[in-house]
Scaffold this motif. Structure first.
Motif, PDB file in Angstrom:
ATOM      1  N   ARG A  23      42.625  56.675  49.013  1.00  0.00           N
ATOM      2  CA  ARG A  23      43.831  56.016  48.473  1.00  0.00           C
ATOM      3  C   ARG A  23      43.546  54.554  48.185  1.00  0.00           C
ATOM      4  O   ARG A  23      43.947  54.027  47.140  1.00  0.00           O
ATOM      5  CB  ARG A  23      44.979  56.154  49.475  1.00  0.00           C
ATOM      6  N   GLN A  24      42.871  53.924  49.161  1.00  0.00           N
ATOM      7  CA  GLN A  24      42.558  52.503  48.958  1.00  0.00           C
ATOM      8  C   GLN A  24      41.647  52.328  47.737  1.00  0.00           C
ATOM      9  O   GLN A  24      41.833  51.415  46.926  1.00  0.00           O
ATOM     10  CB  GLN A  24      41.896  51.912  50.192  1.00  0.00           C
ATOM     11  N   SER A  25      40.652  53.230  47.628  1.00  0.00           N
ATOM     12  CA  SER A  25      39.742  53.133  46.471  1.00  0.00           C
ATOM     13  C   SER A  25      40.492  53.392  45.183  1.00  0.00           C
ATOM     14  O   SER A  25      40.266  52.722  44.151  1.00  0.00           O
ATOM     15  CB  SER A  25      38.596  54.146  46.599  1.00  0.00           C
ATOM     16  N   ALA A  26      41.398  54.358  45.178  1.00  0.00           N
ATOM     17  CA  ALA A  26      42.174  54.677  43.982  1.00  0.00           C
ATOM     18  C   ALA A  26      43.075  53.516  43.627  1.00  0.00           C
ATOM     19  O   ALA A  26      43.217  53.140  42.441  1.00  0.00           O
ATOM     20  CB  ALA A  26      42.986  55.951  44.193  1.00  0.00           C
ATOM     21  N   ASP A  27      43.708  52.915  44.643  1.00  0.00           N
ATOM     22  CA  ASP A  27      44.572  51.746  44.376  1.00  0.00           C
ATOM     23  C   ASP A  27      43.741  50.592  43.825  1.00  0.00           C
ATOM     24  O   ASP A  27      44.152  49.914  42.843  1.00  0.00           O
ATOM     25  CB  ASP A  27      45.282  51.299  45.658  1.00  0.00           C
ATOM     26  N   ALA A  28      42.581  50.380  44.424  1.00  0.00           N
ATOM     27  CA  ALA A  28      41.710  49.297  43.956  1.00  0.00           C
ATOM     28  C   ALA A  28      41.237  49.586  42.538  1.00  0.00           C
ATOM     29  O   ALA A  28      41.164  48.677  41.687  1.00  0.00           O
ATOM     30  CB  ALA A  28      40.524  49.134  44.888  1.00  0.00           C
ATOM     31  N   ALA A  29      40.940  50.850  42.236  1.00  0.00           N
ATOM     32  CA  ALA A  29      40.486  51.208  40.893  1.00  0.00           C
ATOM     33  C   ALA A  29      41.619  51.012  39.903  1.00  0.00           C
ATOM     34  O   ALA A  29      41.400  50.521  38.775  1.00  0.00           O
ATOM     35  CB  ALA A  29      39.992  52.657  40.867  1.00  0.00           C
ATOM     36  N   ARG A  30      42.840  51.323  40.233  1.00  0.00           N
ATOM     37  CA  ARG A  30      43.981  51.116  39.337  1.00  0.00           C
ATOM     38  C   ARG A  30      44.210  49.641  39.106  1.00  0.00           C
ATOM     39  O   ARG A  30      44.462  49.207  37.974  1.00  0.00           O
ATOM     40  CB  ARG A  30      45.234  51.747  39.955  1.00  0.00           C
ATOM     41  N   ARG A  31      44.119  48.889  40.180  1.00  0.00           N
ATOM     42  CA  ARG A  31      44.302  47.433  40.014  1.00  0.00           C
ATOM     43  C   ARG A  31      43.198  46.852  39.143  1.00  0.00           C
ATOM     44  O   ARG A  31      43.443  45.985  38.297  1.00  0.00           O
ATOM     45  CB  ARG A  31      44.308  46.753  41.375  1.00  0.00           C
ATOM     46  N   GLY A  32      41.983  47.347  39.392  1.00  0.00           N
ATOM     47  CA  GLY A  32      40.850  46.837  38.581  1.00  0.00           C
ATOM     48  C   GLY A  32      41.018  47.235  37.120  1.00  0.00           C
ATOM     49  O   GLY A  32      40.734  46.448  36.200  1.00  0.00           O
ATOM     50  N   ALA A  33      41.506  48.448  36.853  1.00  0.00           N
ATOM     51  CA  ALA A  33      41.699  48.901  35.474  1.00  0.00           C
ATOM     52  C   ALA A  33      42.822  48.139  34.837  1.00  0.00           C
ATOM     53  O   ALA A  33      42.790  47.787  33.631  1.00  0.00           O
ATOM     54  CB  ALA A  33      41.988  50.416  35.467  1.00  0.00           C
TER      55      ALA A  33
END
Length: 181
Positions: A166-176
């Protein structure tokens, strides 16, 4: 002959004695008495009849005493068996109905000993099987507890992995989202 004649009374007495004692022990004096009467010798016949009566009574008393003792011994053996005393041993001291009773009590004691011995042997076998089942249940319980603990650890690890994903997915969304800006 009639009961009121000497021969009739003797015959009655002889029959009575033979009925009481089984006949074997008083037979000889009775025959002597009858021979004395038959020969017309009254005095020897009367003496022989008296002797016959005494011998018959003594024999009857001895046989009754022996029979009573044998019955008491048999009853004592039966009572010991009834009290579960398997060491009870009944001596076969007679060859008549009492002897068959004594033999039956003796066989009963042998059979009871065999049944108890077999039962004890089977109980030991069952006791051993119960011990094995108990050990198996303890082993299975320990394995189940161990597997439950491992399952809890696995669940906790999956939860950590889920949290990391979840943290990685959230970080990936924020990065995108930042890259798209």
């Amino acid at each position: 002959l009639l009961m009121h004649t000497p021969v009739g009374r003797l015959r009655f007495l002889v029959t009575r004695i033979l009925d009481e004692i089984g006949g074997a022990m008083a037979l000889v004096p009775v025959v002597v008495a009858l021979l004395g009467f038959a020969a017309g010798e009254w005095l020897p016949g009367v003496l022989a009849a008296g002797l016959s009566a005494l011998v018959g009574l003594a024999a009857a008393w001895l046989m009754a005493r022996q029979t009573r003792q044998n019955l008491m011994d048999s009853a004592q053996g039966a009572l010991r068996l009834a009290a579960c005393d398997l060491s009870a041993h009944t001596e076969v001291s007679a060859r008549d109905t009492l002897g068959r009773l004594q033999l039956a009590l003796q066989q009963l004691a042998v059979n009871l000993r065999a049944v108890v011995t077999d039962s004890r042997r089977e109980m030991e076998s069952v006791r051993g099987a119960i011990g094995e089942i108990s050990d198996g249940n303890r082993d299975q319980s320990a394995r189940t507890e161990s597997q439950a603990a491992n399952l809890q650890q696995t669940a906790a690890s999956i939860e950590q992995i889920n949290g990391g994903i979840r943290q990685s997915a959230d970080a990936a969304r924020r990065g995108a989202a930042r890259a798209a800006e």
